[in-house]
Design a protein around this motif. Sequence first.
Motif, PDB file in Angstrom:
ATOM      1  N   PHE A  69       0.851  -1.192   0.000  1.00 47.51           N
ATOM      2  CA  PHE A  69       0.000   0.000   0.000  1.00 47.51           C
ATOM      3  C   PHE A  69       0.885   1.240   0.000  1.00 47.51           C
ATOM      4  CE2 PHE A  69      -2.564   3.241   2.323  1.00 47.51           C
ATOM      5  CZ  PHE A  69      -3.629   3.319   1.426  1.00 47.51           C
ATOM      6  N   PRO A  70       0.852   2.047  -1.078  1.00 47.52           N
ATOM      7  CA  PRO A  70       1.670   3.256  -1.110  1.00 47.52           C
ATOM      8  C   PRO A  70       1.086   4.362  -0.234  1.00 47.52           C
ATOM      9  CG  PRO A  70       0.419   3.062  -3.150  1.00 47.52           C
ATOM     10  CD  PRO A  70       0.138   1.831  -2.343  1.00 47.52           C
ATOM     11  N   TYR A  71       1.917   4.870   0.671  1.00 50.20           N
ATOM     12  CA  TYR A  71       1.487   5.926   1.592  1.00 50.20           C
ATOM     13  C   TYR A  71       2.663   6.873   1.803  1.00 50.20           C
ATOM     14  CZ  TYR A  71      -0.252   8.197   5.845  1.00 50.20           C
ATOM     15  OH  TYR A  71      -0.676   9.119   6.786  1.00 50.20           O
ATOM     16  N   LEU A  72       2.477   8.134   1.441  1.00 53.95           N
ATOM     17  CA  LEU A  72       3.526   9.158   1.525  1.00 53.95           C
ATOM     18  C   LEU A  72       4.812   8.718   0.821  1.00 53.95           C
ATOM     19  CD1 LEU A  72       3.029  10.552   5.153  1.00 53.95           C
ATOM     20  CD2 LEU A  72       2.102  11.408   2.992  1.00 53.95           C
ATOM     21  N   GLY A  73       4.624   8.087  -0.340  1.00 52.31           N
ATOM     22  CA  GLY A  73       5.754   7.740  -1.187  1.00 52.31           C
ATOM     23  C   GLY A  73       6.441   6.436  -0.874  1.00 52.31           C
ATOM     24  N   LYS A  74       5.965   5.719   0.141  1.00 52.15           N
ATOM     25  CA  LYS A  74       6.588   4.457   0.540  1.00 52.15           C
ATOM     26  C   LYS A  74       5.562   3.331   0.461  1.00 52.15           C
ATOM     27  CE  LYS A  74       9.137   2.325   4.374  1.00 52.15           C
ATOM     28  NZ  LYS A  74       9.714   2.517   5.726  1.00 52.15           N
ATOM     29  N   PHE A  75       6.037   2.144   0.062  1.00 52.55           N
ATOM     30  CA  PHE A  75       5.155   0.989  -0.030  1.00 52.55           C
ATOM     31  C   PHE A  75       5.259   0.146   1.243  1.00 52.55           C
ATOM     32  CE2 PHE A  75       5.403   2.331  -4.333  1.00 52.55           C
ATOM     33  CZ  PHE A  75       4.228   1.882  -4.939  1.00 52.55           C
ATOM     34  N   ASN A 148      -9.701  22.093  -4.024  1.00 48.58           N
ATOM     35  CA  ASN A 148     -10.094  20.685  -3.970  1.00 48.58           C
ATOM     36  C   ASN A 148      -8.864  19.811  -4.176  1.00 48.58           C
ATOM     37  OD1 ASN A 148     -13.087  21.244  -4.032  1.00 48.58           O
ATOM     38  ND2 ASN A 148     -12.495  22.148  -5.987  1.00 48.58           N
ATOM     39  N   PHE A 149      -8.694  18.822  -3.326  1.00 46.66           N
ATOM     40  CA  PHE A 149      -7.541  17.933  -3.427  1.00 46.66           C
ATOM     41  C   PHE A 149      -7.988  16.476  -3.441  1.00 46.66           C
ATOM     42  CE2 PHE A 149      -5.866  21.803  -1.457  1.00 46.66           C
ATOM     43  CZ  PHE A 149      -4.845  22.101  -2.344  1.00 46.66           C
ATOM     44  N   ASN A 150      -7.323  15.699  -4.282  1.00 47.88           N
ATOM     45  CA  ASN A 150      -7.639  14.289  -4.431  1.00 47.88           C
ATOM     46  C   ASN A 150      -7.151  13.499  -3.222  1.00 47.88           C
ATOM     47  OD1 ASN A 150      -7.850  11.568  -5.340  1.00 47.88           O
ATOM     48  ND2 ASN A 150      -7.580  12.214  -7.465  1.00 47.88           N
ATOM     49  N   LEU A 151      -8.020  12.673  -2.675  1.00 48.25           N
ATOM     50  CA  LEU A 151      -7.671  11.848  -1.526  1.00 48.25           C
ATOM     51  C   LEU A 151      -6.418  11.011  -1.801  1.00 48.25           C
ATOM     52  CD1 LEU A 151      -8.384  10.692   1.278  1.00 48.25           C
ATOM     53  CD2 LEU A 151      -9.889   9.058   0.119  1.00 48.25           C
ATOM     54  N   ALA A 152      -6.237  10.600  -3.061  1.00 54.43           N
ATOM     55  CA  ALA A 152      -5.108   9.747  -3.430  1.00 54.43           C
ATOM     56  C   ALA A 152      -3.756  10.436  -3.282  1.00 54.43           C
ATOM     57  CB  ALA A 152      -5.273   9.251  -4.861  1.00 54.43           C
ATOM     58  N   MET A 153      -3.749  11.732  -3.028  1.00 51.11           N
ATOM     59  CA  MET A 153      -2.484  12.437  -2.793  1.00 51.11           C
ATOM     60  C   MET A 153      -1.701  11.820  -1.645  1.00 51.11           C
ATOM     61  SD  MET A 153      -3.586  16.443  -3.339  1.00 51.11           S
ATOM     62  CE  MET A 153      -2.217  17.046  -2.341  1.00 51.11           C
ATOM     63  N   LEU A 154      -2.383  11.150  -0.729  1.00 48.22           N
ATOM     64  CA  LEU A 154      -1.686  10.558   0.415  1.00 48.22           C
ATOM     65  C   LEU A 154      -0.731   9.443   0.006  1.00 48.22           C
ATOM     66  CD1 LEU A 154      -4.102  10.291   3.477  1.00 48.22           C
ATOM     67  CD2 LEU A 154      -1.921  11.475   3.327  1.00 48.22           C
ATOM     68  N   ALA A 155      -0.855   8.962  -1.210  1.00 46.94           N
ATOM     69  CA  ALA A 155       0.077   7.942  -1.680  1.00 46.94           C
ATOM     70  C   ALA A 155       1.418   8.549  -2.073  1.00 46.94           C
ATOM     71  CB  ALA A 155      -0.518   7.201  -2.877  1.00 46.94           C
ATOM     72  N   LEU A 156       1.449   9.851  -2.286  1.00 48.11           N
ATOM     73  CA  LEU A 156       2.605  10.518  -2.883  1.00 48.11           C
ATOM     74  C   LEU A 156       3.691  10.888  -1.873  1.00 48.11           C
ATOM     75  CD1 LEU A 156       0.632  13.055  -5.110  1.00 48.11           C
ATOM     76  CD2 LEU A 156       1.595  10.849  -5.827  1.00 48.11           C
ATOM     77  N   PRO A 157       4.920  11.042  -2.343  1.00 48.62           N
ATOM     78  CA  PRO A 157       5.972  11.612  -1.495  1.00 48.62           C
ATOM     79  C   PRO A 157       5.609  13.034  -1.103  1.00 48.62           C
ATOM     80  CG  PRO A 157       6.906  10.575  -3.454  1.00 48.62           C
ATOM     81  CD  PRO A 157       5.428  10.621  -3.665  1.00 48.62           C
ATOM     82  N   LEU A 158       6.126  13.485   0.013  1.00 48.06           N
ATOM     83  CA  LEU A 158       5.766  14.806   0.542  1.00 48.06           C
ATOM     84  C   LEU A 158       6.097  15.941  -0.424  1.00 48.06           C
ATOM     85  CD1 LEU A 158       6.793  14.435   4.288  1.00 48.06           C
ATOM     86  CD2 LEU A 158       4.494  14.858   3.410  1.00 48.06           C
ATOM     87  N   GLU A 159       7.199  15.835  -1.166  1.00 50.85           N
ATOM     88  CA  GLU A 159       7.565  16.919  -2.072  1.00 50.85           C
ATOM     89  C   GLU A 159       6.529  17.077  -3.193  1.00 50.85           C
ATOM     90  OE1 GLU A 159      11.163  16.538  -4.208  1.00 50.85           O
ATOM     91  OE2 GLU A 159      10.628  14.626  -5.156  1.00 50.85           O
ATOM     92  N   LEU A 160       5.908  15.984  -3.616  1.00 50.74           N
ATOM     93  CA  LEU A 160       4.885  16.066  -4.652  1.00 50.74           C
ATOM     94  C   LEU A 160       3.571  16.603  -4.082  1.00 50.74           C
ATOM     95  CD1 LEU A 160       5.478  12.818  -6.750  1.00 50.74           C
ATOM     96  CD2 LEU A 160       6.360  15.136  -7.110  1.00 50.74           C
ATOM     97  N   ILE A 161       3.292  16.272  -2.839  1.00 44.77           N
ATOM     98  CA  ILE A 161       2.107  16.836  -2.178  1.00 44.77           C
ATOM     99  C   ILE A 161       2.272  18.349  -2.056  1.00 44.77           C
ATOM    100  CG2 ILE A 161       0.820  16.938   0.000  1.00 44.77           C
ATOM    101  CD1 ILE A 161       1.460  13.970   0.380  1.00 44.77           C
ATOM    102  N   ASP A 162       3.461  18.768  -1.650  1.00 43.35           N
ATOM    103  CA  ASP A 162       3.744  20.205  -1.526  1.00 43.35           C
ATOM    104  C   ASP A 162       3.593  20.896  -2.882  1.00 43.35           C
ATOM    105  OD1 ASP A 162       5.387  22.127   0.639  1.00 43.35           O
ATOM    106  OD2 ASP A 162       5.627  22.695  -1.457  1.00 43.35           O
ATOM    107  N   TYR A 163       4.071  20.260  -3.933  1.00 41.55           N
ATOM    108  CA  TYR A 163       3.938  20.843  -5.269  1.00 41.55           C
ATOM    109  C   TYR A 163       2.466  21.000  -5.663  1.00 41.55           C
ATOM    110  CZ  TYR A 163       3.198  20.999 -10.233  1.00 41.55           C
ATOM    111  OH  TYR A 163       2.698  21.342 -11.461  1.00 41.55           O
ATOM    112  N   LEU A 164       1.661  19.967  -5.426  1.00 46.11           N
ATOM    113  CA  LEU A 164       0.244  20.027  -5.803  1.00 46.11           C
ATOM    114  C   LEU A 164      -0.493  21.119  -5.035  1.00 46.11           C
ATOM    115  CD1 LEU A 164      -0.542  16.221  -6.075  1.00 46.11           C
ATOM    116  CD2 LEU A 164      -0.558  17.878  -7.945  1.00 46.11           C
TER     117      LEU A 164
END
Length: 220
Positions: A69-75, A148-164
């Motif tokens: 399960f990918p969460y904050l960029g880690k599986f 509005n932000f996609n719930l799936a953003m939680l799968a991403l690394p923090l730097e990509l969340i910050d970018y979005l």
Amino acid sequence: MPKINLNGKQVQYEVSVRRVRYVRIYMTPEGKLWIVSPTKKVEQFLKEKEDWILSKLQKIEKAKQLSGFPYLGKFYSVKNGKKFEISGEGITLPSEEKLEKTLRKELKILITPIVHDKSEYLGVKPKKIFIRKQKTRWGSCSPRGNLNFNLAMLALPLELIDYLVTHETAHLIEMNHSKRFWKLVSHFHPDWRRKRRELKEWWIIIHNNSIWKQILEGER
């Protein structure tokens, strides 16, 4: 559904005949090839796009091989439990309904200070922040000033969340993708082009992950 042989690989595709001037091609994150064309005769066009199609399919096949399960960029390896919890390399996930509520809360807590930080610097003030399950995009900014932000953003690394978050907050100033808009974004993320490419990779990963698919395809 018709098929075409591309470098030894049988590829299925679907054609939607419309009154368009040019042929357009799309690949869903799950690997469905869809063509919009003024005619059903698209074989030559697909041959010309062979490298692009096979490259996309290769990325999708690679994403399907990923486990966990990918969460904050880690599986994380997954086990079921009563509450959401991370321990070392493992993650405990509760029932689907409880999991979605937990993830919504986690993302809201995570991005709210980032929104405030970017908004303060840019001199803007968003009205409301919404967490949604969006089918086609990571986020959006409404004309009313809501983010509005996609719930799936939680799968991403923090730097990509910050970018979005930066991207959507900058839309409070520029609603389009003008040079001025990208100048605002590049102040925080000068490497925004790289991050946009990585987001495309993550979009494929998330939509081929069984748990995230189940979450995102549930009732909205």
